[in-house]
Design a protein around this motif. Structure first.
Motif, PDB file in Angstrom:
ATOM      1  N   LEU A 182       0.869  -1.192   0.000  1.00  0.00           N
ATOM      2  CA  LEU A 182       0.000   0.000   0.000  1.00  0.00           C
ATOM      3  C   LEU A 182       0.899   1.233   0.000  1.00  0.00           C
ATOM      4  N   ASP A 183       1.169   1.753  -1.180  1.00  0.00           N
ATOM      5  CA  ASP A 183       2.026   2.931  -1.293  1.00  0.00           C
ATOM      6  C   ASP A 183       1.140   4.177  -1.301  1.00  0.00           C
ATOM      7  N   GLY A 184       1.332   5.014  -0.291  1.00  0.00           N
ATOM      8  CA  GLY A 184       0.436   6.156  -0.111  1.00  0.00           C
ATOM      9  C   GLY A 184      -0.461   5.930   1.094  1.00  0.00           C
TER      10      GLY A 184
ATOM     11  N   PRO B 289      13.240   1.056  -1.470  1.00  0.00           N
ATOM     12  CA  PRO B 289      13.298   0.334  -2.757  1.00  0.00           C
ATOM     13  C   PRO B 289      11.920  -0.116  -3.229  1.00  0.00           C
ATOM     14  N   TRP B 290      11.026  -0.469  -2.269  1.00  0.00           N
ATOM     15  CA  TRP B 290       9.665  -0.923  -2.645  1.00  0.00           C
ATOM     16  C   TRP B 290       8.828   0.206  -3.246  1.00  0.00           C
ATOM     17  N   ASP B 291       9.166   1.481  -2.926  1.00  0.00           N
ATOM     18  CA  ASP B 291       8.436   2.601  -3.545  1.00  0.00           C
ATOM     19  C   ASP B 291       8.816   2.759  -5.021  1.00  0.00           C
ATOM     20  N   MET B 292      10.026   2.316  -5.385  1.00  0.00           N
ATOM     21  CA  MET B 292      10.618   2.686  -6.680  1.00  0.00           C
ATOM     22  C   MET B 292      10.768   1.543  -7.684  1.00  0.00           C
TER      23      MET B 292
HETATM   24 CA    CA Z   1       5.707   3.045  -0.040  1.00  0.00          CA
END
Ligand code: CA
Ligand code: 2AM
Length: 263
Positions: A84-86, A209-212
């Motif tokens: 869950l990014d954000g 790293p998981w965001d990108m």
């Molecule tokens: Ca994230």
């Protein structure tokens, strides 16, 4: 579609279902900040468990690097996952968040999926195979300089607030030379938007790293470039990232460079 990408898509959609099932509840929560945060991390954890379980069923030997559960297993195949990014947006009912899943094989990004469960938009990429939104090919914009460019960013948070002064210098430089800046709150989705040509470029400091990971492959397969603030390739380690079509990226780096933190 390749089998590995197919599994990533299935996992992302399942995680999206978990998130959507809870999105109304979070909006109605009138409890303390602590229990709000516990609730959100519970949603994060459930979505992440769903992803890992879906992938493990097919690839029991693969390793994982996930935002909630960290590093698991030892393999040349590593799934890099942000369930869950954000999260801050999710917590406030602000509808910009995403699921991000990438597969890195022998250190190289091979597959990436970013899923926006609110709009049900699915961004996919496999190395050498281009990038797609809901199965249709996407490309970065052909903008070559800052004039007229719409640029995404993220503000420094937590430990990175110590770079606020430098960040504000960067912000001013970009704001004064472009048509506008957007801060949507999900770095993965920002990168997907660069790949889809909805943003011309993006920069942020101090990401995980998981965001990108998935977004990086999307931008590259859509014809764009992704680098560190120095223009090199170490952004997955440093967390500082710039993504844009090649010539625009050079212009962005030139504006950011005078404001780089000394360390
Ligand atoms: Ca994230
Ligand atoms: P997250 O929601 O998975 O934490 C926005 O600037 C980006 O930074 C998002 O991708 C967000 O991912 C990440 N981030 C990590 N910690 C954050 C925080 N405390 N506040 C805002 N964003 C954060």
């Amino acid at each position: 579609m390749q089998a590995l990408l197919n599994i990533a898509v299935r996992a992302a959609r399942r995680a999206g279902d978990v998130i959507i099932r809870h999105v109304d509840h979070v909006h109605k929560l009138t409890v303390t900040a602590k229990s709000r945060n516990d609730f959100v991390s519970e949603v994060d954890r459930m979505a992440e468990a769903e992803i890992i379980q879906t992938i493990r069923e097919f690839y029991p030997d693969h390793a994982f690097l996930a935002e909630e559960s960290g590093s698991q297993g030892e393999s040349e195949n590593v799934w890099i996952i942000d369930p869950l990014d954000g999260t801050t947006n999710f917590l406030h009912g602000f509808p910009m968040f995403s699921v991000s899943i990438a597969l890195q094989t022998k250190g190289r990004l091979e597959h990436g999926v970013i899923y926006d469960p609110m709009r049900q938009e699915l961004f996919t990429a496999s190395r050498g195979d281009g990038a797609q939104l809901d199965g249709r090919k996407i490309r970065v914009t052909n903008r070559k300089n800052l004039e007229g460019a719409l640029i995404g960013t993220g503000f420094p948070y937590r430990a990175n607030r110590r770079f606020m002064q430098e960040y504000i210098g960067m912000f001013r430089a970009i704001a004064e030379n472009t048509v506008g800046i957007r801060r949507a709150g999900s770095a993965a989705l920002d990168l997907a938007y660069v790949a889809a040509g909805r943003l011309d470029g993006f920069w942020e400091l101090g990401l995980g790293p998981w965001d990108m990971a998935a977004g990086t492959l999307l931008v590259r397969e859509a014809g764009g470039h992704v680098t560190d603030l120095d223009g090199d390739d170490t952004f997955l380690e440093s967390g500082n990232i710039v993504a844009a079509p090649s010539k625009l990226l050079t212009s962005i780096l030139a504006e950011l460079r005078p404001h780089l933190p000394k360390s």
